[in-house]
Each structure stands twice: as structure tokens, then as C-alpha cells.
Design an enzyme around this catalytic site. Structure first.
Site, mmCIF file in Angstrom:
data_model
loop_
_atom_site.group_PDB
_atom_site.id
_atom_site.type_symbol
_atom_site.label_atom_id
_atom_site.label_comp_id
_atom_site.label_asym_id
_atom_site.label_seq_id
_atom_site.Cartn_x
_atom_site.Cartn_y
_atom_site.Cartn_z
ATOM 1 N N LYS A 87 -90.336 -36.692 100.263
ATOM 2 C CA LYS A 87 -91.486 -35.971 100.810
ATOM 3 C C LYS A 87 -90.984 -34.891 101.774
ATOM 4 C CE LYS A 87 -96.030 -37.557 102.312
ATOM 5 N NZ LYS A 87 -96.703 -38.669 102.990
HETATM 6 C C1 E4P Z 1 -100.164 -38.345 102.943
HETATM 7 O O1 E4P Z 1 -99.211 -38.573 102.247
HETATM 8 C C2 E4P Z 1 -100.287 -38.759 104.337
HETATM 9 O O2 E4P Z 1 -99.495 -39.895 104.553
HETATM 10 C C3 E4P Z 1 -101.670 -39.167 104.718
HETATM 11 O O3 E4P Z 1 -102.542 -39.161 103.629
HETATM 12 C C4 E4P Z 1 -102.190 -38.629 105.992
HETATM 13 O O4 E4P Z 1 -103.452 -39.180 106.232
HETATM 14 P P1 E4P Z 1 -104.182 -39.114 107.650
HETATM 15 O O5 E4P Z 1 -104.708 -37.739 107.832
HETATM 16 O O6 E4P Z 1 -105.272 -40.128 107.546
HETATM 17 O O7 E4P Z 1 -103.141 -39.462 108.675
#
Ligand code: E4P
Length: 217
Positions: A87
């Protein structure tokens, strides 16, 4: 649409896996910290533990923000397990890292995407997944779901194969709306997935069926 769970909590990952509908997991540094997973070795071990629970892709995020650092970390993460997807944040060196990994055949998920332009750039650089954060857009009074629709339109215009991974899903209706818009994947908390199960008429109907059965037996 593939279902990913957005957590580093092993119990919740197991629960979603046992439900039989889980296609993968996404994590981020905040989710790891929430589970108390700290220190490089513990974090790496935790990714392997997650891979051993699920069958699908597991996104593991780099911490470095420079190209050299992202390449070093990303290669280490990719070597951990074949299910790992690296990522990478949508920043200048992140775009370069996406291209580097794409050329090397290492799969990537471009994270922190908030505009159609960013999604187009990530795809051009060879990202396998792009993660638009719809909940965080909603948080600032912007329509997160519109972003999914815009990216879908752009990707379809050019038959771009990068998968749209709707992220920052906050509730069950986000999942339903993303499915209607043609998102390839969604990642959300366990509660958002379990919400798909629920309808009061199902409960009322089942109670009636069971009561009628009892009357005759
Ligand atoms: C995506 O990969 C992130 O981990 C995640 O969806 C972020 O979500 P949040 O905005 O609820 O922290």
C-alpha cells in the site's frame, strides 16, 4: 464486488472469514496501532498472521515517504507472503514507487485517494488497486460516493484494469451504493458487512414460519 475487511483485529478477520464472504483485508498504520501492534518485527509478523487467516489479498502499508524508503519497505513487505499487496500513499514519490513496483510485478494499492485525477494518475503508474476514501470525504461535507462514480467513468472510458477499492466505508449503505456504482471492491468494518444481513421483515417472517411449523408438529 469483492469484500475486504478494514481492520488489523484478528478476531474480526476470523469472524468475517468464517462468514464465508471475505475476499481480503486492508490495514493501515492507524489500524495496526489500534490493535497495539508496534515495532517493525511485530508488525511484519502480524501481516503474516493475517495472511494465514484469509485466502485473498492483504494490503500492507509502507511508512516511508521517500522513493528509496518505499522501495525498501515495499520489497520487504512483498517478500513476506504472496498475498501481500503493498500500500503506497498518493504522493509524488508514491507515484514513482507505484511505477517501480508495477515494472517489477509487485502488486500495489494506492491509498489516500480523494480525487478522480489522483485515481487516474495511480492507474497510469500501474497500481493494481486504487483506494478512494469515501467516508473521509463525507466527513468534510463532500459526496464521497460521487468520487466512486467519477473514477468508474474514467476507468471504463479507457478499459483501465486498476481495481476501484472503495475505502473508508463507514456503514452498510455505503457498501450497497458502491455496488450500485460498480466499485470492484469495498473495504469496511465488520459491522458494515454484518449490516447487510439485517432486515426486520426477515426476523418477523422467520418467527412466523417457526410458529406455524410448531402448530402442526
Ligand atoms: C483504507 O484502506 C483505509 O484503511 C481505511 O478505509 C480508512 O478508513 P477510515 O477513514 O475509516 O479511517
Amino acid at each position: 464486488m469483492k469484500f475486504f475487511i478494514d481492520t488489523a483485529n484478528l478476531d474480526q478477520i476470523r469472524e468475517a472469514q468464517e462468514l464465508g464472504v471475505l475476499d481480503g483485508v486492508t490495514t493501515n498504520p492507524s489500524l495496526m496501532a489500534k490493535e497495539g501492534i508496534t515495532g517493525r518485527n511485530n508488525i511484519l509478523k502480524h501481516y503474516v498472521d493475517i495472511c494465514n487467516i484469509v485466502d485473498g489479498d492483504v494490503s500492507a502499508e509502507v511508512i516511508a515517504t521517500d522513493l528509496k524508503g518505499m522501495i525498501k519497505e515495499g520489497e520487504e513487505l512483498a517478500d513476506l507472503h504472496e498475498q501481500i499487496v503493498v500500500k503506497i500513499p498518493m504522493i509524488r514519490d508514491g507515484v514513482k514507487a507505484l511505477k517501480y513496483f508495477s515494472d517489477k510485478g509487485i502488486r500495489t494499492n494506492c491509498t489516500l485517494v480523494f480525487s478522480p485525477g489522483q485515481a487516474l494518475l495511480a492507474a497510469k503508474a500501474g497500481a493494481n488497486y486504487v483506494s478512494p476514501f469515501i467516508g473521509r470525504l463525507d466527513d468534510i461535507s463532500t459526496d464521497g460516493l460521487s468520487l466512486i462514480a467519477e473514477i468508474r467513468l474514467i476507468y471504463d472510458n479507457y478499459q483501465i484494469e486498476t481495481q476501484i477499492l472503495a475505502a473508508s466505508i463507514r456503514h452498510t449503505m455505503h457498501i450497497v451504493e458502491c455496488a450500485k456504482l460498480g466499485s470492484d471492491v469495498m473495504t469496511g468494518p465488520l459491522s458494515s458487512i454484518e449490516g447487510l444481513l439485517k432486515h426486520p421483515l426477515t426476523d418477523i417472517g422467520l418467527a412466523k414460519f417457526l410458529a406455524d411449523y410448531k402448530k402442526g408438529n
